[in-house]
Design a protein around this motif. Structure first.
Motif, mmCIF file in Angstrom:
data_model
loop_
_atom_site.group_PDB
_atom_site.id
_atom_site.type_symbol
_atom_site.label_atom_id
_atom_site.label_comp_id
_atom_site.label_asym_id
_atom_site.label_seq_id
_atom_site.Cartn_x
_atom_site.Cartn_y
_atom_site.Cartn_z
ATOM 1 N N ALA A 311 0.829 -1.207 0.000
ATOM 2 C CA ALA A 311 0.000 0.000 0.000
ATOM 3 C C ALA A 311 0.862 1.255 0.000
ATOM 4 C CB ALA A 311 -0.929 -0.005 1.211
ATOM 5 N N ALA A 312 1.924 1.256 0.803
ATOM 6 C CA ALA A 312 2.815 2.410 0.855
ATOM 7 C C ALA A 312 3.489 2.642 -0.489
ATOM 8 C CB ALA A 312 3.857 2.209 1.951
ATOM 9 N N ALA A 313 3.897 1.556 -1.159
ATOM 10 C CA ALA A 313 4.555 1.686 -2.455
ATOM 11 C C ALA A 313 3.585 2.154 -3.535
ATOM 12 C CB ALA A 313 5.172 0.348 -2.858
ATOM 13 N N ARG A 314 2.332 1.682 -3.459
ATOM 14 C CA ARG A 314 1.363 2.026 -4.491
ATOM 15 C C ARG A 314 0.827 3.446 -4.342
ATOM 16 N NH1 ARG A 314 -4.027 -1.556 -5.362
ATOM 17 N NH2 ARG A 314 -2.433 -3.138 -5.828
ATOM 18 N N TYR A 315 0.498 3.824 -3.119
ATOM 19 C CA TYR A 315 -0.232 5.070 -2.921
ATOM 20 C C TYR A 315 0.623 6.217 -2.396
ATOM 21 C CZ TYR A 315 -4.304 2.027 -3.345
ATOM 22 O OH TYR A 315 -5.222 1.127 -3.789
ATOM 23 N N GLY A 316 1.752 5.907 -1.758
ATOM 24 C CA GLY A 316 2.510 6.973 -1.128
ATOM 25 C C GLY A 316 1.693 7.603 -0.026
ATOM 26 N N PRO A 317 1.761 8.933 0.122
ATOM 27 C CA PRO A 317 1.063 9.578 1.241
ATOM 28 C C PRO A 317 -0.442 9.701 1.052
ATOM 29 C CG PRO A 317 2.145 11.222 -0.125
ATOM 30 C CD PRO A 317 2.566 9.881 -0.654
#
Length: 479
Positions: A311-317
């Motif tokens: 999720a962090a890699a796909r969406y960022g902040p």
């Protein structure tokens, strides 16, 4: 070197901590507890509390070097757990645990309506202490005494009858303003005055460890025994939320918020109620039925750490331009920041895969957390202090960042925030030295206000969220 002992007497286990003045944990001990459940019934054996507490304390003390001085011990316990004892402190009944729901609250609410209104919570629930006491009363022998979970073990520690603390006595109907039992209510309910223990504030000295208790627990005879508090308030103390306007948000299976105010908060909906702090200030809070428990239900068998990384890699902040959002109710019905017994989980949007489904749950929990603070602000509670996050959700760096972004506030993470540490602090330790900060997470440039307003409006549309609370949340978001 001085050492303080904090003991957390919970539902599933008892945990003891031996802590120095600078927050170093010299020793820990833990022992499991067993419950007896059957529908609304939930009981435990009080004698097991004492046996396992003594064993856990002995284990924690093994890490304390010889010659070090134990300055004090305090015990927290589950809120609303009671039993009856004889005058010598021997249990006459099993312990009715915090969620035992066999009693009814109608008589307590009828007799005490004016007092409960003045205290801000307006009404009692069936699982609170006073309804349980009334349920036990008809079969009680002459001379029977009320004891909360912590009272039972504190009496064993001291070796004589002890006072109860205002925090554990809250759900048994103590007048937190007058710091006394409202005898006009108890007289009307037929509860004998002699059945009730004296009351003191958390942090008051109850006595000293007696010779018999010293032999069983390993605590030095003469160690001061300090009145504790409920497990929730103990966790708040361990997190270091002790100044007016500061809040501890505990996100695990469900979400619990506790803060500090100078004045008593009155909630017309009755979803926020306040404990009394050792210094006389107030500790308002509430418990939601939303939280991380939904992750294991809706994503069974999935590697949540891997989903967090993806999720962090796909969406960022920012989780998408119009992010999918799930209202993550663990079970039917909501308790805070609104009362809606018929509320059910829902999702706004269609998640494409498990990563988006995971993110939708995280975002929904963060939105509920934000709504809790918006509602507290509506009630007049100060929310301008430190926001301290604890609980299992803080293991996810992605979720922690998302919560900071939604709150639009820095959030603090502690090195070791747990109820037993809070009890070591209450026993006499210096919180400024004992409680250590692990990190402060700043909000990013993500802008999630539009998605939050959409979520709030949906809760209002479904008839669960009060229109005034919804309007206030929208106004705070756009201000």
């Amino acid at each position: 070197m001085s050492v303080w002992i904090g003991i957390d007497l919970g539902t599933q286990s008892v945990r003891a901590l031996a802590v120095t003045g600078d927050g170093t944990v010299l020793g820990t001990g833990s022992r499991p507890l067993t419950s007896h459940r059957d529908g609304p019934r939930h009981e435990q054996d009080p004698e097991q509390w004492w046996r396992e507490l003594a064993a856990a304390t002995r284990e924690a003390l093994r890490g304390v070097p010889a010659g070090e001085r134990v300055e004090g011990v305090a015990v927290d316990a589950t809120s609303g757990t009671i039993l009856l004892t004889d005058p010598s402190g021997r249990a006459l009944t099993p312990a009715l645990m915090y969620d035992d729901r066999r009693a009814g609250a109608e008589r307590a609410n009828e007799a005490g309506a004016a007092v409960w209104e003045r205290l801000g919570y307006r009404r009692m629930q069936p699982n609170w202490g006073l309804p349980k006491l009334l349920w036990l009363l008809p079969g009680a022998p002459a001379g029977a005494r009320l004891a909360h979970q912590s009272d039972f073990v504190n009496r064993r520690l001291v070796g004589r009858e002890v006072a109860t603390d205002l925090s554990n006595a809250l759900k048994t109907g103590v007048d937190l303003i007058g710091e006394r039992w409202p005898m006009e209510v108890f007289d009307a309910l037929g509860v004998p005055a002699g059945m009730l223990p004296d009351v003191v504030r958390p942090g008051a000295r109850l006595g000293e460890v007696c010779a018999a208790a010293a032999g069983e627990t390993g605590l030095p005879e003469g160690t001061p025994v300090i009145a504790g508090t409920t497990d929730g308030c103990a966790a708040q103390l361990g997190a270091g939320a002790q100044r007016a306007g500061s809040w501890n948000s505990v996100l695990g299976t469900t979400l619990v918020l506790k803060g500090v105010t100078k004045e008593l908060i009155h909630d017309p909906l009755g979803v926020v109620y306040s404990h009394r702090a050792p210094d006389g200030s107030w500790l308002p809070g509430g418990a939601s039925s939303t939280g991380a428990g939904v992750l294991t239900r809706d994503l069974p068998g999935r590697d949540l750490d891997a989903l967090s990384t993806q999720a962090a890699a796909r969406y960022g902040p920012r989780p998408g331009r119009a992010p999918v959002v799930t209202y993550p109710l663990v079970s039917r019905g909501e308790r805070f920041p609104f009362a809606a017994p018929d509320a059910e989980s829902f999702t706004l949007g269609e998640p494409a895969d498990d990563v988006e489904r995971y993110t939708a749950i995280l975002l929904g929990a963060a939105f509920v957390e934000r709504l809790c603070f918006d509602y507290l602000d509506l009630l007049g509670a100060p929310v301008d202090g430190e926001f301290i996050l604890t609980g299992g959700a803080t293991r996810s760096a992605y979720w922690t960042q998302l919560r900071a972004d939604v709150l639009e506030r820095p959030v603090t993470l502690r090195e070791n925030a747990e109820p037993a540490l809070g009890m070591a602090v209450l026993a006499g330790g210096d919180p400024a030295r004992m409680i250590r900060t692990r990190a402060v997470v700043e909000p990013s440039e993500a802008r999630l206000g539009e998605a939050y307003v959409r979520f709030v409006t949906e809760l209002e549309r479904r008839g669960w969220l009060d229109p005034e609370a919804a309007t206030h949340a929208r106004e705070r978001t756009t201000a």
